[in-house]
Design a protein around this motif. Structure first.
Motif, PDB file in Angstrom:
ATOM      1  N   ALA A 118      -1.791  17.663 -34.777  1.00 39.05           N
ATOM      2  CA  ALA A 118      -1.742  16.829 -35.979  1.00 39.05           C
ATOM      3  C   ALA A 118      -0.333  16.303 -36.207  1.00 39.05           C
ATOM      4  O   ALA A 118      -0.149  15.183 -36.695  1.00 39.05           O
ATOM      5  CB  ALA A 118      -2.210  17.637 -37.195  1.00 39.05           C
ATOM      6  N   THR A 119       0.671  17.091 -35.837  1.00 38.20           N
ATOM      7  CA  THR A 119       2.061  16.677 -36.034  1.00 38.20           C
ATOM      8  C   THR A 119       2.481  15.575 -35.068  1.00 38.20           C
ATOM      9  O   THR A 119       3.496  14.921 -35.283  1.00 38.20           O
ATOM     10  CB  THR A 119       2.999  17.890 -35.865  1.00 38.20           C
ATOM     11  N   ASP A 120       1.692  15.388 -33.980  1.00 35.26           N
ATOM     12  CA  ASP A 120       1.980  14.306 -33.033  1.00 35.26           C
ATOM     13  C   ASP A 120       1.137  13.064 -33.302  1.00 35.26           C
ATOM     14  O   ASP A 120       1.452  11.981 -32.804  1.00 35.26           O
ATOM     15  CB  ASP A 120       1.717  14.775 -31.599  1.00 35.26           C
ATOM     16  N   GLU A 121       0.076  13.241 -34.083  1.00 28.06           N
ATOM     17  CA  GLU A 121      -0.835  12.121 -34.330  1.00 28.06           C
ATOM     18  C   GLU A 121      -0.216  11.079 -35.258  1.00 28.06           C
ATOM     19  O   GLU A 121      -0.540   9.899 -35.181  1.00 28.06           O
ATOM     20  CB  GLU A 121      -2.145  12.643 -34.926  1.00 28.06           C
ATOM     21  N   TYR A 122       0.679  11.528 -36.128  1.00 28.09           N
ATOM     22  CA  TYR A 122       1.329  10.617 -37.074  1.00 28.09           C
ATOM     23  C   TYR A 122       2.848  10.766 -36.945  1.00 28.09           C
ATOM     24  O   TYR A 122       3.510  11.382 -37.785  1.00 28.09           O
ATOM     25  CB  TYR A 122       0.887  10.919 -38.506  1.00 28.09           C
ATOM     26  N   PRO A 123       3.437  10.213 -35.883  1.00 29.48           N
ATOM     27  CA  PRO A 123       4.881  10.411 -35.634  1.00 29.48           C
ATOM     28  C   PRO A 123       5.766   9.866 -36.742  1.00 29.48           C
ATOM     29  O   PRO A 123       6.843  10.394 -37.002  1.00 29.48           O
ATOM     30  CB  PRO A 123       5.114   9.679 -34.305  1.00 29.48           C
TER      31      PRO A 123
END
Length: 409
Positions: A257-262
């Protein structure tokens, strides 16, 4: 007996300090310490609280870790998740994993007589974690999902509801299209309205039944487009993601999830820099004020220093007396600073008196993270850093001559 500490307590709590210059100096020192504690605690609690709240909102909506097919090529439209090498049962049995849920996502348009909105229809199955999702509801209920037929109820964001001027129990038409095919129309009933305060989610996502999405994507009733994995703690995400990636098969991949919305993570990274900068500034201010207090106290008590040297006290002992003295007068400042900061943080945590614009901050209320370790660390850190910073200016005492000091008196 520890002579420097004993003597420090005597002069620190002496009533003789209440009618001379030291009264003002002591007040300034305590005020600077209290302000330093207040600002530091607010900065840490709000900064870390904001980071945690934003991360948890992203993860609780879309899953801490999602498994998707490599054929989807980062598209919003799901491709069939390959079962080859996928060890879902082992993933579920991992100690850090709370729940999993399958989904199929497809892009489309919601349209009525007022307006239209581009959407991502996320179809979920009967393993949908409705308890976790319920925290986002502002009106209505969570859709009742069945995989035996087609569930007509959907949950839309408050942003989409406002744009389309629709409310709970209203009907809405969704239009889906696939390449070289005629548009597909589906009529849904809005049963719930949610709000995450994260623009990238609220602008797009609609939650509904998985069979609609399967039908649109040409999938069978057993095929899925992906699996959302919810962990027991978001702090485990970086540790568990590589382990899960080993269990998804070579035709699939994992997405945190932390990489889905950089862009959101870039925004969160600013908190770390701001926390470090503000605490550094407050420490400098406290140290400067405490050094000023020490120097003025030394000058004011020059005659006492001369008498102590005459009676046989060493420069080291006298330095420790004044360092201890200065640290002792800081303690009320630490106590009141902690009390004021904690009072404000408790009020904010449970009543949310300070609000934010979610368009800019991804949150509607200033969040607070209360951690006893951080509270103790701030107070202890200020005491230790102040004590170390007082060592060099205390060497002024060694320059004072007993004869001149007594003569000065």
């Amino acid at each position: 007996m520890n002579f420097p500490l004993y003597f420090s307590k005597k002069i620190a709590f002496s009533k003789d300090n209440k009618n001379n210059l030291s009264r003002v100096i002591v007040f300034i020192g305590r005020l600077s310490v209290a302000l330093g504690v207040i600002v530091s605690l607010l900065t840490i609690s709000i900064g870390l609280g904001s980071k945690k709240a934003i991360k948890e909102r992203m993860a609780d909506f879309s899953g801490h870790i999602s498994i998707k097919s490599k054929q989807s090529n980062n598209s919003y439209n799901s491709s069939i998740l390959s079962t080859e090498g996928l060890q879902l049962q082992k993933i579920k049995e991992m100690p850090d994993v709370a729940t999993t849920q399958k989904f199929v996502a497809v892009s489309g348009i919601l349209r009525n007589e007022h307006n239209f909105a581009g959407i991502i229809f996320k179809g979920v199955g009967n393993d949908f974690d409705s308890v976790r999702f319920r925290k986002f509801l502002v009106e209505g209920r969570v859709p009742v999902i069945t995989e035996k037929g087609y569930s007509s109820g959907i949950c839309i964001s408050q942003k989409i509801a406002n744009d389309l001027h629709i409310n709970v129990k209203d009907s809405i038409v969704a239009i889906f299209s696939k390449e070289n095919q005629s548009p597909l129309y589906r009529k849904f009933e809005v049963v719930g309205i949610y709000k995450t305060d994260i623009k990238m989610i609220d602008d797009l996502f609609v939650i509904g039944g998985i069979n609609h999405a399967r039908k649109i994507q040409g999938m069978s009733n057993t095929e899925v487009g992906g699996i959302d994995i919810f962990l027991k703690n978001i702090n485990y995400i970086d540790e568990d993601a590589p382990k899960i990636d080993q269990l998804v098969g070579y035709k699939n991949y994992t997405l945190k999830a932390t990489d889905e919305y950089p862009q959101i993570m870039d925004f969160i990274a600013i908190f770390d820099m701001n926390i470090a900068l503000i605490i550094s500034i407050m420490l400098v201010v406290v140290i400067i004020n405490i050094i000023m207090v020490l120097l003025i106290l030394i000058i004011e008590r020059t005659n006492s220093i001369g008498m102590l040297k005459t009676l046989g006290a060493t420069n080291g002992q006298i330095r420790m007396i004044f360092i201890n003295y200065t640290l002792l007068i800081m303690i009320p400042g630490l106590i009141f600073g902690n009390l004021i900061a904690l009072l404000f943080l408790f009020i904010q945590k449970y009543f949310g008196i300070i609000t934010l614009n979610p368009e800019n901050y991804y949150l509607s209320v200033v969040p607070v993270e209360l951690n006893i370790f951080h509270i103790l660390l701030v107070s202890f850190g200020i005491l230790v850093v102040s004590g170390i910073s007082l060592v060099v200016p205390s060497y002024l005492i060694s320059k004072i001559s007993p004869v001149k000091a007594i003569k000065y008196n």
